[in-house]
Write an enzyme that holds these catalytic residues in place. Sequence first.
Site, PDB file in Angstrom:
ATOM      1  N   HIS A 265       0.854  -1.197   0.000  1.00  0.00           N
ATOM      2  CA  HIS A 265       0.000   0.000   0.000  1.00  0.00           C
ATOM      3  C   HIS A 265       0.885   1.241   0.000  1.00  0.00           C
ATOM      4  CE1 HIS A 265      -3.282   2.715   1.048  1.00  0.00           C
ATOM      5  NE2 HIS A 265      -4.077   1.741   0.682  1.00  0.00           N
ATOM      6  N   ASP A 319      -7.721  -5.747  -0.066  1.00  0.00           N
ATOM      7  CA  ASP A 319      -8.171  -6.596  -1.180  1.00  0.00           C
ATOM      8  C   ASP A 319      -7.857  -8.071  -1.009  1.00  0.00           C
ATOM      9  OD1 ASP A 319      -7.548  -3.852  -3.279  1.00  0.00           O
ATOM     10  OD2 ASP A 319      -9.483  -4.807  -2.955  1.00  0.00           O
TER      11      ASP A 319
HETATM   12  C1  SDX Z   1      -6.254  -0.439  -2.959  1.00  0.00           C
HETATM   13  O1  SDX Z   1      -4.593   4.131  -2.243  1.00  0.00           O
HETATM   14  C2  SDX Z   1      -5.502   3.522  -1.606  1.00  0.00           C
HETATM   15  O2  SDX Z   1      -5.945   3.925  -0.532  1.00  0.00           O
HETATM   16  C3  SDX Z   1      -6.034   2.280  -2.289  1.00  0.00           C
HETATM   17  C4  SDX Z   1      -7.032   1.469  -1.498  1.00  0.00           C
HETATM   18  C5  SDX Z   1      -8.325   2.219  -1.285  1.00  0.00           C
HETATM   19  O3  SDX Z   1      -9.063   1.877  -0.350  1.00  0.00           O
HETATM   20  O4  SDX Z   1      -8.666   3.066  -2.156  1.00  0.00           O
HETATM   21  O5  SDX Z   1      -6.494   1.108  -0.235  1.00  0.00           O
HETATM   22  C6  SDX Z   1      -7.403   0.193  -2.257  1.00  0.00           C
HETATM   23  O6  SDX Z   1      -6.022  -0.148  -4.094  1.00  0.00           O
HETATM   24  C7  SDX Z   1      -5.383  -1.390  -2.193  1.00  0.00           C
HETATM   25  C8  SDX Z   1      -4.171  -1.890  -3.045  1.00  0.00           C
HETATM   26  C9  SDX Z   1      -4.647  -3.010  -3.953  1.00  0.00           C
HETATM   27  N1  SDX Z   1      -3.580  -3.382  -4.901  1.00  0.00           N
HETATM   28  C10 SDX Z   1      -2.882  -4.489  -4.768  1.00  0.00           C
HETATM   29  O7  SDX Z   1      -3.005  -5.288  -3.844  1.00  0.00           O
HETATM   30  C11 SDX Z   1      -1.899  -4.720  -5.904  1.00  0.00           C
HETATM   31  C12 SDX Z   1      -0.551  -5.136  -5.354  1.00  0.00           C
HETATM   32  N2  SDX Z   1       0.034  -4.027  -4.650  1.00  0.00           N
HETATM   33  C13 SDX Z   1       0.957  -3.198  -5.331  1.00  0.00           C
HETATM   34  O8  SDX Z   1       0.966  -3.154  -6.691  1.00  0.00           O
HETATM   35  C14 SDX Z   1       1.399  -1.955  -4.591  1.00  0.00           C
HETATM   36  O9  SDX Z   1       1.653  -2.319  -3.298  1.00  0.00           O
HETATM   37  C15 SDX Z   1       0.493  -0.737  -4.625  1.00  0.00           C
HETATM   38  C16 SDX Z   1       0.100  -0.389  -6.004  1.00  0.00           C
HETATM   39  C17 SDX Z   1      -0.720  -0.991  -3.806  1.00  0.00           C
HETATM   40  C18 SDX Z   1       1.283   0.422  -4.016  1.00  0.00           C
HETATM   41  O10 SDX Z   1       2.315   0.682  -4.859  1.00  0.00           O
HETATM   42  P1  SDX Z   1       3.437   1.779  -4.516  1.00  0.00           P
HETATM   43  O11 SDX Z   1       3.199   2.457  -3.228  1.00  0.00           O
HETATM   44  O12 SDX Z   1       3.599   2.637  -5.728  1.00  0.00           O
HETATM   45  O13 SDX Z   1       4.711   0.881  -4.289  1.00  0.00           O
HETATM   46  P2  SDX Z   1       5.727   0.519  -5.441  1.00  0.00           P
HETATM   47  O14 SDX Z   1       4.963   0.008  -6.639  1.00  0.00           O
HETATM   48  O15 SDX Z   1       6.649   1.685  -5.607  1.00  0.00           O
HETATM   49  O16 SDX Z   1       6.521  -0.721  -4.799  1.00  0.00           O
HETATM   50  C19 SDX Z   1       7.604  -0.496  -3.883  1.00  0.00           C
HETATM   51  C20 SDX Z   1       8.368  -1.817  -3.839  1.00  0.00           C
HETATM   52  C21 SDX Z   1       8.705  -2.356  -5.226  1.00  0.00           C
HETATM   53  O17 SDX Z   1       9.873  -3.139  -5.101  1.00  0.00           O
HETATM   54  P3  SDX Z   1      11.285  -2.508  -5.577  1.00  0.00           P
HETATM   55  O18 SDX Z   1      11.097  -2.148  -7.062  1.00  0.00           O
HETATM   56  O19 SDX Z   1      11.496  -1.274  -4.696  1.00  0.00           O
HETATM   57  O20 SDX Z   1      12.290  -3.615  -5.350  1.00  0.00           O
HETATM   58  O21 SDX Z   1       7.557  -2.819  -3.212  1.00  0.00           O
HETATM   59  C22 SDX Z   1       7.307  -3.862  -4.149  1.00  0.00           C
HETATM   60  C23 SDX Z   1       7.559  -3.286  -5.525  1.00  0.00           C
HETATM   61  O22 SDX Z   1       7.915  -4.304  -6.435  1.00  0.00           O
HETATM   62  N3  SDX Z   1       5.915  -4.263  -3.997  1.00  0.00           N
HETATM   63  C24 SDX Z   1       5.466  -5.501  -4.098  1.00  0.00           C
HETATM   64  C25 SDX Z   1       4.089  -5.434  -3.875  1.00  0.00           C
HETATM   65  N4  SDX Z   1       3.743  -4.161  -3.656  1.00  0.00           N
HETATM   66  C26 SDX Z   1       4.873  -3.437  -3.739  1.00  0.00           C
HETATM   67  N5  SDX Z   1       6.107  -6.679  -4.352  1.00  0.00           N
HETATM   68  C27 SDX Z   1       5.328  -7.788  -4.388  1.00  0.00           C
HETATM   69  N6  SDX Z   1       4.002  -7.794  -4.189  1.00  0.00           N
HETATM   70  C28 SDX Z   1       3.344  -6.640  -3.929  1.00  0.00           C
HETATM   71  N7  SDX Z   1       2.037  -6.660  -3.720  1.00  0.00           N
END
Ligand code: SDX
Length: 395
Positions: A265, A319
């Site tokens: 998140h 989720d």
């Molecule tokens: C919702 O914003 C909100 O409030 C949203 C929400 C709401 O109520 O409206 O809470 C609802 O959308 C919840 C999130 C649902 N999405 C997912 O579950 C999809 C998986 N999660 C990710 O894609 C990610 O965590 C996000 C999109 C939710 C957040 O992305 P960020 O903050 O932009 O983080 P990032 O993409 O910059 O990742 C930082 C690091 C990366 O690794 P590095 O490149 O630094 O090595 O963390 C890793 C990412 O690869 N990472 C994950 C991961 N989430 C982040 N690695 C594996 N699995 C994951 N789920």
Amino acid sequence: MTISVPQVEIKKGLDEVYVKKTRISWIDGQNGKLYYRGYSIEDLAKHSTFEETAFLLWYGRLPKRDELSKFKSTLVSFRWIPDELVDLMKRVPRKAHPMDILKIGIAAAATYDPELEDMSSIANIRKAMRILAKAPTIIAAWHRIRNNQDPVEPTNDLDHAANFLYMLNGEKPDELSSRIMDVALILHAEHGMNASTFAAMVTASTLSDIYSAVVSGISALKGPLHGGANERALRMIMEVGSPENAESYVLRKLAKKERIMGFGHRVYKAYDPRAKILKEYARMLCEKKGDMRLYETAIKIEEVVLRELSRKRIFTNVDFFSGIVYHHLGIPSDLFTTIFAMARIVGWTGHVLEYWSENRIIRPRALYVGELDKKYLPIDERCTSPEERLEFIGK
Ligand code: SDX
């Protein structure tokens, strides 16, 4: 001529950028807390209802008994959708994703709203109520139509959540299912400046209408990184199939740098408080159905992901468990994100109404780093070296 590129910081993903002040909700990301208008999500999930929570988020305080009763009866009166809209949905390909149908349905509903162009506060709140009331009817009607069944008319003797389950399944839900659906809507109603709320606000900032703002919100929520994660999280849990397969599955995905749906998140750097509540409901429903497999598989997946990723401040989000809850409420997985949307209409419209009170069109910048003053060549003089050849986009 070369431009001197100003020294500016690009805030990728608008990380940590504040676009307005708000009194609607607060997310304490470090400690995994969420407050709607100052009330904890735990208290609201325990004591409130979706209708009362919608009133709180929109009006800023809990309603008195007569206010809540009037608010609920007004919402009930807005539930029905025009027959022409049902006919329109019958013309859409059955394979359409329900989130696309919801976009069509809300956009079409706008054309029947007599107050569409009236931007007064009272008209805007009434339009927000019409959208909130009609969304479940549109979603349930589509599910019946795509199964070659007639839509079930809304009732006026069931609350918002129970009425949705009734229109979807054609029978009145039991107490526990109604309550769990009601709490799920409370949990998904509002969450600050998330991508879909921001999308709705950008649209509203041009003084477009509130229906258009909601269509923008639906469009943004559909994405797998946002609301689309719940459908994919359940698909993953089912694909893993048993707790024994969880470890190898998760490690394989992480090794391929793939994201595990339902985790991570932008704001929570702790366990999502909504996930805690949904996890307990998932356990209860699996127990009630006498089949703990989904839940136990999810628990094992969560255990491995948290072991591997919590050091990167990646925890379970809203989720991950919601899909198990909806699945056991008899809701097909491709409807999960529409349920998220039908609840988040409150947050989208709440922030739009709040932003309109001090509106300014949202218009950020992009830093130009391209070339300038290039010489225009007649078409026959434009040679392109092989590496310059573009993939031809025409058919
Ligand atoms: C919702 O914003 C909100 O409030 C949203 C929400 C709401 O109520 O409206 O809470 C609802 O959308 C919840 C999130 C649902 N999405 C997912 O579950 C999809 C998986 N999660 C990710 O894609 C990610 O965590 C996000 C999109 C939710 C957040 O992305 P960020 O903050 O932009 O983080 P990032 O993409 O910059 O990742 C930082 C690091 C990366 O690794 P590095 O490149 O630094 O090595 O963390 C890793 C990412 O690869 N990472 C994950 C991961 N989430 C982040 N690695 C594996 N699995 C994951 N789920």
